[in-house]
Design an enzyme around this catalytic site. Structure first.
Site, mmCIF file in Angstrom:
data_model
loop_
_atom_site.group_PDB
_atom_site.id
_atom_site.type_symbol
_atom_site.label_atom_id
_atom_site.label_comp_id
_atom_site.label_asym_id
_atom_site.label_seq_id
_atom_site.Cartn_x
_atom_site.Cartn_y
_atom_site.Cartn_z
ATOM 1 N N ASP A 237 18.707 43.949 40.102
ATOM 2 C CA ASP A 237 19.602 42.865 40.486
ATOM 3 C C ASP A 237 20.948 43.473 40.859
ATOM 4 O OD1 ASP A 237 21.832 40.821 39.552
ATOM 5 O OD2 ASP A 237 20.038 39.651 40.001
ATOM 6 N N ILE A 238 21.507 43.062 41.993
ATOM 7 C CA ILE A 238 22.795 43.592 42.436
ATOM 8 C C ILE A 238 23.895 43.052 41.515
ATOM 9 C CG2 ILE A 238 24.449 43.706 44.341
ATOM 10 C CD1 ILE A 238 22.114 43.329 46.253
ATOM 11 N N GLU B 65 19.896 37.825 44.957
ATOM 12 C CA GLU B 65 20.186 39.259 44.949
ATOM 13 C C GLU B 65 19.195 40.040 44.098
ATOM 14 O OE1 GLU B 65 22.811 37.451 41.678
ATOM 15 O OE2 GLU B 65 21.908 36.872 43.575
#
Length: 433
Positions: A280-281, A323
């Site tokens: 996950d960003i 994301e």
């Protein structure tokens, strides 16, 4: 008068129609022999045998020297053997190249034999027998024109009748005292014209219709094939759109889950390892809030590109939503998944997204999980997600504070110290550990 001529011309064209398109007409003549390989072989054999039987007439005509008779008979017998050899060559291999080669060779040999025979008769045959023998040579040449020369009906008639006129004028000039023999020889040549015309009609009229129908079928098949190919291409494009994330170009959630389900069944069947990585960003919401969704989209594209470039051909990268991404690693255990996650952490921390001359450093949190036999897919994904969210907490050792909120800063990723993301995202923040 004009009406009668046009009507006759129409009948001739209808009886033996040429293709109005010159390219199609020339193509027809090129393919006429290659498509009818057996008919061509049989025609060559018959023509060669008839020419060989022509040697029988040499026994009843007076030659000046006996050697000339033997030579003439030998030439005709040789053409018979050549014709049989050409017949066998075409029968064994009816490819276009073989047929063209054999036909050209036979025509060259036959024309050479006619020239030698004509020269032999004119030099060593006693008059007036020469006249009839020369008429036979002209008859063979006429039939040859009708069968093999790629001309239209009118052109063949003009060429063949031109030989008749030339023969008559030459005979009158050379043998003015043998009018009866000239008439008989001319009748023989006209008979050869009739035979040649009937053979040419059989070849051209019937085959033109068959060839034309074949060309129409091939054209229809080609158009149908083009339409089928276009539909297949459209179906593939639609399928790709349905299975691909439009923004990043990687697999979407649906496609990723299908691959995961298929690999799960294979792992259960073959007892092979299977692992997944979810990541996950970090702080993606702040990127969107500060720079806008256009920059956020660029960050997603860059992250997907950086990760995809470092995967194996068998690995599958998918965007699960927002994301969050996932990587499917077939035939890989958790240790191999952890190694890949570490390398991806380092690669993302080294990558910089440039926007308006500002460097945006991007990090991500990774979680890994190895498949356990008969484990449901949702449980496997849940374990990987838990490991990813645990990493978000464990790897944070700094806090950025602004007047309105506080943001956690990632400094470690899978035990690897990375450069803190103290970039333009946090330009208005104060930092403390």
């Amino acid at each position: 008068m004009n009406h009668s001529w046009h009507q006759t011309n129409y009948r001739l064209r209808h009886w033996w129609p040429n293709f109005e398109n010159k390219y199609i007409e020339s193509r027809y003549h090129l393919e006429k022999f290659s498509v009818n390989g057996f008919a061509v072989a049989r025609g060559i054999l018959v023509l060669a045998l008839f020419f060989s039987l022509f040697s029988i007439s040499d026994q009843y005509v007076p030659f000046v020297i006996p050697e000339a008779k033997l030579f003439s008979v030998g030439v005709k017998f040789t053409i018979g053997l050549v014709g049989f050899a050409c017949y066998m060559a075409i029968i064994k291999d009816m490819t276009r190249k073989r047929i063209y080669t054999v036909v050209n060779f036979f025509l060259a040999a036959f024309l050479f034999a006619l020239f030698i025979t004509f020269y032999t008769y004119s030099q060593w045959l006693q008059s007036p027998a020469t006249l009839f023998e020369l008429a036979i040579c002209c008859s063979f040449l006429t039939i040859l024109i009708y069968i093999f020369v790629p001309l239209s009906l009118g052109q063949q008639l003009i060429t063949a009748l031109g030989f008749v006129v030339l023969f008559v004028l030459s005979a009158i000039f050379v043998f003015p005292d043998h009018a009866s023999r000239i008439g008989f020889s001319t009748t023989f040549i006209l008979l050869a014209n009739t035979i040649g015309l009937s053979i040419s009609y059989t070849i051209n009229k019937n085959f033109r219709e068959a060839w034309s129908n074949q060309q129409e079928r091939e054209r229809d098949n080609m158009l149908l094939k083009v339409e089928i190919d276009q539909r297949k291409k459209l179906e593939e494009q639609l399928k790709k759109l349905a299975m691909t994330d439009a923004l990043t170009g990687v697999d979407n959630r649906r496609s990723f889950m299908e691959h995961l389900s298929r690999e799960k069944k294979r792992a259960d069947r073959q007892f092979t390892p299977l692992s997944i990585i979810t990541f996950d960003i970090d702080l993606f919401k702040h990127i969107n809030d500060q720079f806008g969704h256009e920059v956020g989209d660029k960050v997603l594209i860059d992250v997907a590109t950086v990760v995809d470039e470092r995967l194996r051909e068998t690995d599958i990268l998918g965007r699960m939503g927002g994301e969050e991404f996932a990587i499917l690693m077939a035939d890989s255990n958790k240790r191999e998944a952890n190694q890949l996650a570490k390398s991806l952490c380092k690669a993302l921390s080294d990558h910089t997204v440039i926007h308006n001359d500002k460097a945006i450093k991007v990090t991500a949190s990774f979680g890994t999980a190895e498949y356990q036999t008969n484990e449901p897919i949702d449980i496997l994904l849940r374990r990987a997600d838990k490991a990813m969210y645990d990493a978000k907490i464990v790897d944070v050792i700094a806090l950025a504070i602004s007047p309105n909120n506080a943001v956690q800063i990632k400094v470690y990723c899978f035990g690897i110290k990375i450069l803190p993301a103290f970039s333009s995202i946090y330009s208005s923040y104060q930092f403390r550990s």
